[in-house]
Design a protein around this motif. Sequence first.
Motif, PDB file in Angstrom:
ATOM      1  N   ARG A  65       0.898  -1.110  -0.152  1.00  0.00           N
ATOM      2  CA  ARG A  65       0.060  -0.024   0.012  1.00  0.00           C
ATOM      3  C   ARG A  65       0.770   1.303   0.026  1.00  0.00           C
ATOM      4  NH1 ARG A  65      -4.705  -1.600  -2.039  1.00  0.00           N
ATOM      5  NH2 ARG A  65      -5.514  -3.395  -0.917  1.00  0.00           N
ATOM      6  N   GLU A  66       2.021   0.951   0.512  1.00  0.00           N
ATOM      7  CA  GLU A  66       2.712   2.385   0.612  1.00  0.00           C
ATOM      8  C   GLU A  66       4.460   2.012   0.207  1.00  0.00           C
ATOM      9  OE1 GLU A  66       3.406   6.544   3.071  1.00  0.00           O
ATOM     10  OE2 GLU A  66       2.678   4.676   4.213  1.00  0.00           O
ATOM     11  N   VAL A  67       4.993   2.484  -0.879  1.00  0.00           N
ATOM     12  CA  VAL A  67       6.336   2.440  -1.058  1.00  0.00           C
ATOM     13  C   VAL A  67       7.081   3.827  -1.060  1.00  0.00           C
ATOM     14  CG1 VAL A  67       6.269  -0.070  -1.824  1.00  0.00           C
ATOM     15  CG2 VAL A  67       6.176   2.314  -3.423  1.00  0.00           C
ATOM     16  N   LEU A  68       8.192   3.847  -0.810  1.00  0.00           N
ATOM     17  CA  LEU A  68       8.903   5.232  -1.129  1.00  0.00           C
ATOM     18  C   LEU A  68       9.873   5.261  -2.443  1.00  0.00           C
ATOM     19  CD1 LEU A  68       9.713   6.110   2.720  1.00  0.00           C
ATOM     20  CD2 LEU A  68       7.881   6.691   1.357  1.00  0.00           C
ATOM     21  N   VAL A  69       9.854   6.166  -3.244  1.00  0.00           N
ATOM     22  CA  VAL A  69      10.663   6.219  -4.583  1.00  0.00           C
ATOM     23  C   VAL A  69      11.616   7.392  -4.310  1.00  0.00           C
ATOM     24  CG1 VAL A  69      10.824   6.464  -6.786  1.00  0.00           C
ATOM     25  CG2 VAL A  69       8.906   5.204  -5.932  1.00  0.00           C
ATOM     26  N   TYR A  70      12.813   7.141  -4.802  1.00  0.00           N
ATOM     27  CA  TYR A  70      13.945   8.220  -4.451  1.00  0.00           C
ATOM     28  C   TYR A  70      14.626   8.425  -5.934  1.00  0.00           C
ATOM     29  CZ  TYR A  70      13.236   6.842   0.227  1.00  0.00           C
ATOM     30  OH  TYR A  70      12.887   6.623   1.594  1.00  0.00           O
TER      31      TYR A  70
END
Length: 225
Positions: free
Chosen positions: A12-17
């Motif tokens: 449901r939630e990932v972080l992209v960099y």
Amino acid sequence: MSAYESIIFISREVLVYQIPPLRSSKGYCAAEWDVDRPLWRGRLRVLETGADATASRVRCELRLEDNTTGELFASAPYLVTGKGVEQVTDSSRFFVVRVVDGDRHAYLGMGFMERSEALDFNIALQDFKRHANPSAEIIPRSGPHTKEAVKDYSLKEGQTITISLGKGTHVRRSPNPTTKNSALDSGALPFLPPPPSAQQIKDQMRSVTHATEEDDDDDFGDFVS
């Protein structure tokens, strides 16, 4: 056959960099990223798609989507060779994905909030690789190309071979030396007479000498008469 689409993993939630270029052959390092300032955050879905269920036609794709609208942010194909996703060297929660837009591609960092989610993500990718590469598994085959079992044509104890040498002539051979006596008893080969004893030889010599002397006496008597 109709196309199919299956969700093999969802977060449901990932972080992209946005990440710097690779600087070492050892791999990417999350410590070099600004992990407190993600470029984007949203939902990750990993899809397995294909024209049918044939393993050679299945595909895997990572889709980064908006949690509310479902709008696609980026798409990253994952190959059965493992190309498309790479884990960083200093953390189990962060990965580098190769996103594609037409002919263009870029490398982005991706992080999970929990290590357990990162583990499930890894397992899903490994399961896809096993499914899409069945040649790596041992699969029994059937049909005309199946390897025949090796047959044992050696003779067992007590069996014989009959060989034809011409008109009505047969020779029996025993495959095992231990069956020699039984072959002799059955009449396959004649018995040889035992050698004469020393006494028998002496008696035969006396008989021959005596018969010779009688012949000489008969001849001499005929001569003088």
